[in-house]
Design a protein around this motif. Sequence first.
Motif, PDB file in Angstrom:
ATOM      1  N   LEU A 124     -29.166 -14.171   8.647  1.00  0.00           N
ATOM      2  CA  LEU A 124     -29.295 -14.718   9.997  1.00  0.00           C
ATOM      3  C   LEU A 124     -30.336 -13.957  10.811  1.00  0.00           C
ATOM      4  O   LEU A 124     -31.001 -14.530  11.675  1.00  0.00           O
ATOM      5  N   VAL A 125     -30.445 -12.671  10.574  1.00  0.00           N
ATOM      6  CA  VAL A 125     -31.449 -11.877  11.295  1.00  0.00           C
ATOM      7  C   VAL A 125     -32.843 -12.115  10.727  1.00  0.00           C
ATOM      8  O   VAL A 125     -33.832 -12.220  11.463  1.00  0.00           O
ATOM      9  N   ALA A 126     -32.922 -12.245   9.390  1.00  0.00           N
ATOM     10  CA  ALA A 126     -34.230 -12.358   8.747  1.00  0.00           C
ATOM     11  C   ALA A 126     -34.862 -13.732   8.931  1.00  0.00           C
ATOM     12  O   ALA A 126     -36.090 -13.852   8.923  1.00  0.00           O
ATOM     13  N   ILE A 166     -28.043 -11.150  17.233  1.00  0.00           N
ATOM     14  CA  ILE A 166     -27.320 -11.405  15.978  1.00  0.00           C
ATOM     15  C   ILE A 166     -27.068 -10.093  15.235  1.00  0.00           C
ATOM     16  O   ILE A 166     -25.965  -9.840  14.727  1.00  0.00           O
ATOM     17  N   ALA A 167     -28.119  -9.241  15.184  1.00  0.00           N
ATOM     18  CA  ALA A 167     -27.972  -7.951  14.493  1.00  0.00           C
ATOM     19  C   ALA A 167     -26.916  -7.087  15.161  1.00  0.00           C
ATOM     20  O   ALA A 167     -26.118  -6.415  14.492  1.00  0.00           O
ATOM     21  N   LEU A 168     -26.892  -7.082  16.500  1.00  0.00           N
ATOM     22  CA  LEU A 168     -25.909  -6.275  17.226  1.00  0.00           C
ATOM     23  C   LEU A 168     -24.494  -6.743  16.937  1.00  0.00           C
ATOM     24  O   LEU A 168     -23.578  -5.922  16.744  1.00  0.00           O
ATOM     25  N   ILE A 169     -24.313  -8.067  16.908  1.00  0.00           N
ATOM     26  CA  ILE A 169     -22.966  -8.595  16.626  1.00  0.00           C
ATOM     27  C   ILE A 169     -22.491  -8.152  15.247  1.00  0.00           C
ATOM     28  O   ILE A 169     -21.374  -7.633  15.084  1.00  0.00           O
ATOM     29  N   PHE A 170     -23.352  -8.333  14.244  1.00  0.00           N
ATOM     30  CA  PHE A 170     -22.943  -7.953  12.889  1.00  0.00           C
ATOM     31  C   PHE A 170     -22.858  -6.439  12.734  1.00  0.00           C
ATOM     32  O   PHE A 170     -22.039  -5.937  11.962  1.00  0.00           O
TER      33      PHE A 170
END
Length: 511
Positions: free
Chosen positions: A30-32, A206-210
């Motif tokens: 999702l981040v990439a 998104i990265a912060l959530i994961f």
Amino acid sequence: MPSKLTAKQLCQSLLKKVSISKLTLLGFLLVALPLTAALLFSVSKLSDLAKQSTVSVYHVAQLTQLNNQLSDRLVSIERFASQYVVLKDTALLTTFTEQQRSFLNIIEHFLLQQQDLTLVALLKELSVESQLIKGEIQKDSDENSGNLTLDIVQRKFQILVNLKNKIKDRSNTIINEQATNIDFTAKQVNQNILNSLYTIPITLLIALIFLLLITRPLKALIRKINTLEQGNFSEKIDVQGTSEVEEIAQALEMMRKRLHALELQKSSFIRHISHELKTPLAAIREGTELIYDNSVGPLNDDQQEICDIIRGSVTRLQRLIEDLLDFNIVLDSTSLQDAEKIHLPTLIDSALALRKLDIKRKNLVIDSSGTDCDFYSNTKQISVILDNVLSNAIKFSPLGGIITIKYHSTHNNKNNLIIEITDQGPGMSNNLKDKVFDAFYQGPPPQDNQIKGSGLGLTIVKELLMRLNGFVDLSDNHTSSHDKSSLKQRGKGSCVTITLPQENKAKSTAP
């Protein structure tokens, strides 16, 4: 509130069904995805800009080369033409002809590469004018009329110079246009890249959530493990997270219960066995002292020697039991948690009182000085630390030596309490300064002491200070110059520096 609680429970339920590897892979994809799209778009635009820049640079290089070569050749043919008109030397005419041919070749070469119509027209005009001059010089040579003068030649070449300057001006115009086009394209590419940067906040979110989903339970596990490392086995381990995290938490909880039970058994065993050993040991020591003092009758030399061996062994056994009890304090985390107000000078006096007989036996002088202050810590720990350090100082001090005790507070960003205990013993080599803090390590004993230690004293000091967020340092005795002669006779000595944190330091009680 109920809706939030339901959402939290739903999130935890979903996490339990997802492994860390799957959660990490999903987060990475999702981040990439938006970053990859933005990167490909930017790469495409940059590639177009690079191609345009390459073509422009090549074109600019051609124009620069053209102007340089035209200038050089034009100067050469004008010089040889002028010399021929003046000297009428056929060799100069031949050279002029060769230079003029080379000049025309340069023009023809660049005419094939240029697409600018204005520049092409100027180059053709320059070629025609050059051939006209060549024709007039050749005609004058054939007829040998002498009508062609130097002034006429220079005026005709001025026409070529003017055309060459026009070509240079047109070249500069083309170069400026190329630079303007590249600048415009670069700005467009820059704007497109800036527009693509809007994807970064989305990817960061998104990265912060994961990241939170993955690291929060792991950090909770780390805190629990640190708690276990500090010897606190009473706090239950219950961490919610992915399936792997919960499995690790369950394993740690089982380990905590087992360690807690083992610690209680171990501490109880050491405590009971030590006390049980001290009772008969006291009777053995009293009986040995009575025999040693000839209270039950005189002893011959062999009996006296045997009695000395028994007496030394009993003393060493008593010291080992005392060290074992002190080491049990380090192992027993339940005895280290209560802090209380401590008056440092009083505590030092109490530690010296416990070693009063040893100090008197070696006729030692105690020089104790420092600021009068109170601080908060664990009295039992500090007492054990001071007793072990003083015991070593007394053990290694020579007869009639001086033991110096200094203590003071620092007033920098880290407020610490510094205690320095210095002796006049033989000192210690650098390669042994780190080893003496290892458990059961015994350095060379002093010459007048036949009783070996347990090798636990400085280990206990270091471990207890670590629990207090303090540290200990062993260095050579830094004696002032007027004491050096005395120091040379006795030994270089050692200085043990104890550093304790002063965050909870009480106000000074000095009047």
